[in-house]
Design an enzyme around this catalytic site. Structure first.
Site, short mmCIF file in Angstrom:
data_model
loop_
_atom_site.label_atom_id
_atom_site.label_comp_id
_atom_site.label_asym_id
_atom_site.label_seq_id
_atom_site.Cartn_x
_atom_site.Cartn_y
_atom_site.Cartn_z
N ASP A 1 -0.16 -7.84 1.94
CA ASP A 1 0.49 -6.28 1.93
C ASP A 1 2.04 -6.05 1.86
OD1 ASP A 1 0.38 -3.41 1.87
OD2 ASP A 1 0.01 -3.39 3.91
N HIS B 1 0.80 -1.27 0.02
CA HIS B 1 0.07 0.10 -0.04
C HIS B 1 0.78 1.20 -0.10
CE1 HIS B 1 0.40 0.20 4.58
NE2 HIS B 1 0.31 1.48 4.23
N SER C 1 4.62 2.16 8.18
CA SER C 1 4.29 0.97 7.16
C SER C 1 5.19 0.56 6.31
CB SER C 1 3.14 1.45 6.32
OG SER C 1 1.77 1.52 6.78
N1 ARG Z 1 -1.08 2.28 7.42
C1 ARG Z 1 -0.02 2.84 8.28
C2 ARG Z 1 0.83 3.35 7.10
O1 ARG Z 1 0.55 3.48 5.95
C3 ARG Z 1 0.35 1.98 9.14
C4 ARG Z 1 -0.61 1.78 10.25
C5 ARG Z 1 -0.22 0.81 11.19
N2 ARG Z 1 -1.20 1.04 12.39
C6 ARG Z 1 -1.20 0.40 13.61
N3 ARG Z 1 -1.93 0.82 14.54
N4 ARG Z 1 -0.11 -0.51 13.77
O2 ARG Z 1 2.05 3.87 7.43
#
Ligand code: ARG
Length: 286
Positions: free
Chosen positions: A136, A83, A233
Site C-alpha cells: 500500500d 489506497h 493514511s
Molecule cells: N485507512 C485509513 C486512512 O485511509 C487509515 C487507518 C489506520 N487505522 C489504524 N487503526 N491505524 O486514513
C-alpha cells in the site's frame, strides 16, 4: 481497508459540518490528551517530513482539501498510501487530479503557512493488492523541491528500528476519536513496533485486509490507545530518526487487540527501484 477507503473518502466530505466544531475542541486543553486515541498536538517542525495530501476540488476547502497524509523522502519525492489515490478517492486516475497538492511546513491546515506544492507525477505501486492491502504505497513527484531538512531517510531492510519494542511516532491530521473528529492541527501518537505475530493473529484475513509480514509492519499498543486513524493514511511512522512505516489500515482505531498496520518501508525502498527507475531517491527525478 476497502471499508476504510470509503471512510477516508466519505468522512472528509461529511466533515464539512464536523470541521466547524474541531477548532473549538482542539482549543480545549482537556481535549488535547484524548486526541487520536492517545495522541497529542505537535508543531510541524517536530516532524517536518509530514505532509498533507490535498484536493480542494474533491474535498472542499474546509480543511484545505486534506484527505490523506504523506511523507517526504527526498526533496521532490513524497510517499503516500496507494489506497489514498484510488479512483474511488480521487474520482479518476491520480494524474488526472488537476489540483492534487502536498501541503508542507504547515501545522494548522487553515493557517496558510508553509508551502502548497503541486504534484507533477503520481505513481501507484502496480503491485498493490486491495484485498490484503499489501504494497500500500504510491510515489508522488513534486513540481518544486522541499528543503533538505524536511526529508526523512527510509529505514532499509535489517535496520534495528524495525525491531519489536522500538518506540515510534506517527503523525497526521486524521480522526482524533475514531468517530470523525478530524484534526485541524497536526497531531502525533507514540506507539511501539509490535511483533508480526500480534498482527498476524489479529488480522488473519477479513474485510479490512490480511496481515502480510513481508510488506506490512505492526504498530500500536497491546492494551489499545494511541493509534493512527482515518485521514492519517499515507503518513509517516518514524523510529530512531528513520521512516519505518506508512499509515495503511486497521480495524477501528486504538482498539485493544487491533493494532495499526503500516506499509513496511523496507519493502517500499526495494520496490522503488523497479517502478521509479531507481530515481525516486534522487533530487532530480527524470
Ligand atoms: N485507512 C485509513 C486512512 O485511509 C487509515 C487507518 C489506520 N487505522 C489504524 N487503526 N491505524 O486514513
Amino acid at each position: 481497508m476497502r471499508r476504510s477507503v470509503a471512510r477516508a473518502l466519505v468522512r472528509p466530505l461529511a466533515l464539512a459540518a464536523a470541521a466547524a466544531v474541531i477548532p473549538l475542541v482542539g482549543a480545549a486543553p482537556a481535549a488535547a490528551d484524548s486526541v487520536v486515541v492517545g495522541g497529542f498536538p505537535i508543531d510541524v517542525s517536530q516532524a517536518p517530513w509530514t505532509v498533507a495530501l490535498s484536493s480542494r476540488d474533491r474535498f472542499g476547502g474546509t480543511r484545505a482539501g486534506q484527505f490523506c497524509g504523506g511523507v517526504a523522502v527526498a526533496p521532490t519525492t513524497v510517499l503516500t498510501a496507494a489506497h489514498c489515490l484510488g479512483e474511488d478517492v480521487l474520482g479518476g486516475p491520480p494524474n488526472a487530479a488537476r489540483d492534487l497538492k502536498v501541503i508542507a511546513g504547515r501545522t494548522d491546515l487553515l493557517s496558510g503557512k508553509g508551502d502548497e506544492i503541486a504534484v507533477r507525477d503520481a505513481r501507484v505501486n502496480p503491485g498493490y493488492d486491495a484485498t490484503t492491502n499489501a504494497g500500500d504505497f504510491a510515489v508522488l513527484t513534486l513540481t518544486k523541491p522541499l528543503p533538505r531538512s524536511a526529508v526523512v531517510p527510509m529505514a532499509g531492510a535489517g535496520d534495528p528500528a524495525y525491531t519489536p519494542g522500538t518506540e515510534a511516532l506517527v503523525s497526521g491530521w486524521g480522526d482524533m476519536s475514531g468517530g470523525g473528529a478530524y484534526a485541524r492541527r497536526l497531531h502525533a501518537a507514540r506507539v511501539h513496533v509490535l511483533p508480526d505475530d500480534t498482527c498476524a493473529r489479529a488480522y488473519p484475513g477479513g474485510p479490512e485486509g490480511a496481515y502480510r509480514a513481508g510488506s506490512m509492519l505492526c504498530g500500536g499498543e497491546a492494551k489499545g490507545g494511541p493509534d493512527a486513524c482515518q485521514g492519517d493514511s499515507g503518513g509517516p511512522l518514524v523510529a530512531s530518526g528513520r521512516l519505518i512505516g506508512l499509515v495503511s489500515w486497521g480495524s477501528g482505531c486504538g482498539r485493544p487487540g487491533n493494532p495499526g498496520v503500516y506499509t513496511r518501508v523496507s519493502a517500499v525502498a526495494r520496490a522503488l527501484d523497479v517502478f521509479s527507475g531507481g530515481r525516486a531517491g534522487s533530487d532530480e527525478p527524470s
